[in-house]
Design an enzyme around this catalytic site. Sequence first.
Site, mmCIF file in Angstrom:
data_model
loop_
_atom_site.group_PDB
_atom_site.id
_atom_site.type_symbol
_atom_site.label_atom_id
_atom_site.label_comp_id
_atom_site.label_asym_id
_atom_site.label_seq_id
_atom_site.Cartn_x
_atom_site.Cartn_y
_atom_site.Cartn_z
ATOM 1 N N LYS A 91 0.864 -1.185 0.000
ATOM 2 C CA LYS A 91 0.000 0.000 0.000
ATOM 3 C C LYS A 91 0.893 1.226 0.000
ATOM 4 O O LYS A 91 2.015 1.210 0.531
ATOM 5 C CB LYS A 91 -0.897 0.026 1.240
ATOM 6 C CG LYS A 91 -2.162 0.835 1.077
ATOM 7 C CD LYS A 91 -3.232 0.057 0.317
ATOM 8 C CE LYS A 91 -4.561 0.789 0.351
ATOM 9 N NZ LYS A 91 -5.649 -0.029 -0.211
ATOM 10 N N LYS A 194 -17.568 6.516 -3.379
ATOM 11 C CA LYS A 194 -17.242 5.730 -4.559
ATOM 12 C C LYS A 194 -17.845 4.325 -4.514
ATOM 13 O O LYS A 194 -18.368 3.838 -5.510
ATOM 14 C CB LYS A 194 -15.718 5.627 -4.713
ATOM 15 C CG LYS A 194 -15.068 6.900 -5.209
ATOM 16 C CD LYS A 194 -13.689 6.641 -5.807
ATOM 17 C CE LYS A 194 -12.689 6.248 -4.761
ATOM 18 N NZ LYS A 194 -11.314 6.144 -5.337
ATOM 19 N N VAL A 195 -17.753 3.662 -3.378
ATOM 20 C CA VAL A 195 -18.259 2.290 -3.248
ATOM 21 C C VAL A 195 -19.672 2.269 -2.686
ATOM 22 O O VAL A 195 -20.546 1.547 -3.168
ATOM 23 C CB VAL A 195 -17.327 1.447 -2.350
ATOM 24 C CG1 VAL A 195 -17.908 0.055 -2.123
ATOM 25 C CG2 VAL A 195 -15.941 1.334 -2.970
#
Length: 363
Positions: A91, A194-195
Amino acid sequence: MTDVTGVPVDVLHTLFRSDQGGHEQVVLCQDRASGLKAVIALHSTALGPALGGTRFYPYASEQEAVADALNLARGMSYKNAMAGLDHGGGKAVIIGDPEQIKTEELLLAYGRFVASLGGRYVTACDVGTYVADMDVVARECRWTTGRSPENGGAGDSSVLTAFGVFQGMRASAQHLWGDPTLRGRKVGVAGVGKVGHHLVEHLLSDGAEVVITDVREESVRRITAKHPQVAVAADTEALIRTEGLDIYAPCALGGALDDDTVPVLTASVVCGAANNQLAHPGVEKDLADRSILYAPDYVVNAGGVIQVADELHGFDFDRCKAKAAKIFDTTLAIFARAKEDGIPPAAAADRIAEQRMAEARRS
């Protein structure tokens, strides 16, 4: 306290000695000309090149940014393992407010740092970064996914992330109530960006009653304008206390489940898209003690990483959706393993993921 390099000692302890550590590599990146300050953390490459998104966030301190990168990278190792991908976990975080400092120059500089790792880390979108940003990063780094279709990519991965979370919810319903439908169930979604807004569409199509909240008023309005039947809670504190709530879906930042929220949760199931939902070790047991079924976050939100991994091999949406649909079966298998071993689902998922990574190291 800091060591001779000025790095906080507790960060080094996390990296080298704690149970939350074990990372292979951490890279601190700085480009003064563009203002870039970033951290790239590689937790494991046992299963293949580390794969994980780039988070762009105004952290309160560099120490907080490093800690977040370490936690998120570790989570990606487990997520990729449970998703059956030939990728390890990594990440990256870019420090700063993307609304204030994100520029093409900064993203290109970041791309050069990722490229310098020679393919050990493959990056993608996360909080604060988007498809258009990955198109810029890709100009300097071929190990970039989440690009636009016009630039050879798969586009927005939030579509399949939401689909996977929905499959996790269906599996939770099957396990707890004997039926995979969400029809008639009240579901609270915290974070409809977004999700979350895609997840709401799945829930409504399946006949669920939906309650939402988000710190951004425009995100809430986008949903209520289209679906006036959706209820709105004032904030997350109000949402988790909603009477008759069946499922709570944290879909914003991590740490949603802690010593304050778990005791007041009215839901019987927690299943959401946010990463690192458990604020600290032991929260999974607190949920189990209250008979709240927890669908491990890194299992159910793996649809997005399934999509970006597929992009490396020539993206096919139908193939990705079929893989993401298997999150239903994976989640059920975790619940079964948890029951068999007498442990919370989060611990069961960890055991399965760790077993796959250990087998890869031995082979």
